[in-house]
Design a protein around this motif. Sequence first.
Motif, PDB file in Angstrom:
ATOM      1  N   LEU A 271       0.834  -1.201   0.000  1.00 47.36           N
ATOM      2  CA  LEU A 271       0.000   0.000   0.000  1.00 47.36           C
ATOM      3  C   LEU A 271       0.870   1.253   0.000  1.00 47.36           C
ATOM      4  O   LEU A 271       1.789   1.374   0.813  1.00 47.36           O
ATOM      5  CB  LEU A 271      -0.921   0.011   1.221  1.00 47.36           C
TER       6      LEU A 271
ATOM      7  N   THR B 299      -3.343  -8.037   7.126  1.00 46.43           N
ATOM      8  CA  THR B 299      -2.558  -6.820   6.895  1.00 46.43           C
ATOM      9  C   THR B 299      -1.570  -6.607   8.027  1.00 46.43           C
ATOM     10  O   THR B 299      -1.908  -6.793   9.203  1.00 46.43           O
ATOM     11  CB  THR B 299      -3.497  -5.593   6.786  1.00 46.43           C
TER      12      THR B 299
ATOM     13  N   PHE C 277      -9.617  -5.345  -3.303  1.00 50.81           N
ATOM     14  CA  PHE C 277      -8.781  -6.229  -2.489  1.00 50.81           C
ATOM     15  C   PHE C 277      -9.360  -7.640  -2.395  1.00 50.81           C
ATOM     16  O   PHE C 277      -8.893  -8.449  -1.592  1.00 50.81           O
ATOM     17  CB  PHE C 277      -8.610  -5.634  -1.087  1.00 50.81           C
TER      18      PHE C 277
ATOM     19  N   ASN D  48     -10.546  -6.828   4.950  1.00 45.05           N
ATOM     20  CA  ASN D  48     -10.698  -7.635   3.753  1.00 45.05           C
ATOM     21  C   ASN D  48      -9.564  -8.629   3.531  1.00 45.05           C
ATOM     22  O   ASN D  48      -9.758  -9.638   2.844  1.00 45.05           O
ATOM     23  CB  ASN D  48     -10.802  -6.728   2.528  1.00 45.05           C
TER      24      ASN D  48
ATOM     25  N   TYR E 151      -0.593  -0.658  -4.623  1.00 44.89           N
ATOM     26  CA  TYR E 151      -1.864   0.070  -4.611  1.00 44.89           C
ATOM     27  C   TYR E 151      -1.589   1.543  -4.331  1.00 44.89           C
ATOM     28  O   TYR E 151      -1.127   1.906  -3.238  1.00 44.89           O
ATOM     29  CB  TYR E 151      -2.798  -0.498  -3.540  1.00 44.89           C
TER      30      TYR E 151
ATOM     31  N   CYS F  47      -2.844   4.708  -3.248  1.00 41.47           N
ATOM     32  CA  CYS F  47      -4.023   5.036  -2.441  1.00 41.47           C
ATOM     33  C   CYS F  47      -4.059   6.538  -2.130  1.00 41.47           C
ATOM     34  O   CYS F  47      -3.252   7.021  -1.321  1.00 41.47           O
ATOM     35  CB  CYS F  47      -4.009   4.248  -1.136  1.00 41.47           C
TER      36      CYS F  47
ATOM     37  N   ALA G 237     -11.695  -0.352  -1.323  1.00 44.08           N
ATOM     38  CA  ALA G 237     -12.248  -1.570  -0.727  1.00 44.08           C
ATOM     39  C   ALA G 237     -13.713  -1.731  -1.106  1.00 44.08           C
ATOM     40  O   ALA G 237     -14.181  -2.845  -1.387  1.00 44.08           O
ATOM     41  CB  ALA G 237     -12.086  -1.532   0.793  1.00 44.08           C
TER      42      ALA G 237
ATOM     43  N   LYS H  67      -8.579   4.428   0.485  1.00 47.61           N
ATOM     44  CA  LYS H  67      -8.588   2.959   0.553  1.00 47.61           C
ATOM     45  C   LYS H  67      -9.995   2.421   0.816  1.00 47.61           C
ATOM     46  O   LYS H  67     -10.322   1.306   0.395  1.00 47.61           O
ATOM     47  CB  LYS H  67      -7.630   2.472   1.636  1.00 47.61           C
TER      48      LYS H  67
ATOM     49  N   VAL I  88      -8.657  -1.937   4.513  1.00 49.11           N
ATOM     50  CA  VAL I  88      -7.955  -3.048   3.871  1.00 49.11           C
ATOM     51  C   VAL I  88      -7.907  -4.240   4.819  1.00 49.11           C
ATOM     52  O   VAL I  88      -8.142  -5.380   4.430  1.00 49.11           O
ATOM     53  CB  VAL I  88      -6.536  -2.624   3.449  1.00 49.11           C
ATOM     54  N   SER I  89      -7.619  -3.969   6.091  1.00 41.28           N
ATOM     55  CA  SER I  89      -7.418  -5.048   7.069  1.00 41.28           C
ATOM     56  C   SER I  89      -8.680  -5.852   7.347  1.00 41.28           C
ATOM     57  O   SER I  89      -8.593  -6.980   7.835  1.00 41.28           O
ATOM     58  CB  SER I  89      -6.881  -4.462   8.384  1.00 41.28           C
TER      59      SER I  89
ATOM     60  N   ALA J 268      -1.508  -8.016   2.714  1.00 38.45           N
ATOM     61  CA  ALA J 268      -1.195  -6.618   2.406  1.00 38.45           C
ATOM     62  C   ALA J 268      -0.200  -6.081   3.423  1.00 38.45           C
ATOM     63  O   ALA J 268      -0.262  -6.425   4.611  1.00 38.45           O
ATOM     64  CB  ALA J 268      -2.466  -5.766   2.405  1.00 38.45           C
TER      65      ALA J 268
END
Length: 480
Positions: A80, A392, A162, A389, A142, A144, A157, A153, A386-387, A168
Amino acid sequence: MTNPIAIEISDLIDRKQNLFIGVSDQIWEYAEIRFEEFKSAELLCRTLEQEGFRVEREAAGLETAFVASFGSGAPVIAILGEFDALASLSQRSNEAAYNPVEPGANGHGCGHNLLGAGSLAAAVAVKDYIERHGISGTIRYYGCPAEESGSGKAYMARAGLFGDVDAAFCWHPAGVNAVPHMSTLANLHVHFAFRGKSAHAAAAPHLGRSALDAVELMNVGVNYLREHMIDQARIHYAVTNAGGSAPNVVQADAAVDYLIRAPKASQVLELYERVKDVARGAALMTGTTMSFRIEGGASDLIPNAALERAMQGFMQELELPLYSEDDLTFAQAIFATLSDSDKQSAAMQVGKEAASYLEKQPLARFVAPYREQLMMMPASSDVGDVSWNVPTAQCAAVTWAYATPLHAWQTVAQGQSAYAHKGMLFAGKTMACTAIAALTDGELLARAKAELAERLAGEAYVCPIPDDVQPARRSSQTAS
């Protein structure tokens, strides 16, 4: 350093360090704020293309978002990158005194020029390693935008970008080297606008309905609300339209932006409803009308100890940056400008022994021990989205003097320093090594995915930004 991955990745990044440093310094010069990072994003896209990546621009419909890919098939590893600056934080580089390049202009007060370029270094090094060793899998960078308040992000998402990612990695500039096991606060950024009726403030005040009065009453009401919310919650506001500068005119239009934070998204939504009720009450009291719109939002961060332990191992294995006398002299000069409260706050975070050492030599040459005890960071990041999905992990690396506060001129001043560059490359090496481990160690990925499923306990990701909301850009003169 004995780990062969660490040795090779260090060599790969060191060979191209001038490229990564140049990108970081150029993004520092651009200093573009949320959703307006056109030059910064294009520079990163062109650099990635030159390094052999396939680049999809305008990812998720965002003009300054992109996804750069190399390789094919699974596993898919994401790095990221961020590159947005902050409004009104202009400051000349490598100067230990407040001296803006242009008063009121933007500046990289959170080090995202370094963040984006450090992640670039990691992605390029992993690509080079894949080519060298014929490894199967995909590495993605990515791009972002708008981490500062815009939550790029979260939009990415929401668009499902993702969905096929296996792990990630990210990092953040800091005053220590560490792999934190932490969560962050979920948030919502909401714009409230009031519409009243203008009138001559002396001759006919009874005919006017002040939108500015409504903003002020809303702020007073929310301040009273603070007594009746959980301790970990935070609510901040900025008046973005005071209705003009003429005191003899009743202000017909006024607006205020609110940032509502709490440890969990559900708690944010509860506070959001209460803040809206306060706004409705302010409109009722003043005879004005009120409208609102969500401008951004971020989820709380879900930590992943499996990936963090691997990242910690590589951070300890890699050679720490060496600092010159010039590095130490400038860092000490910056440290001397910091307030006692900044130093006391930093000391509480690192402990008495480390603080005593860092006060004399404010560039940390150690890696903090990893502690699998959840820490709540009283700030927000769209890395949280992100986390939810994908597993991370993040690290922090020394890019500024110990106790330097975020979002301050001192942070901007150090953004092009030699020691900031060294910390950026160290972070890139740490992420790249961990990404290689994730690409080649199926058991590590399996543990990371199982841990994420356990932490979520069946709860599904819901983007905090409604589907019908698209990002709003601001001029560089407006606070983000």
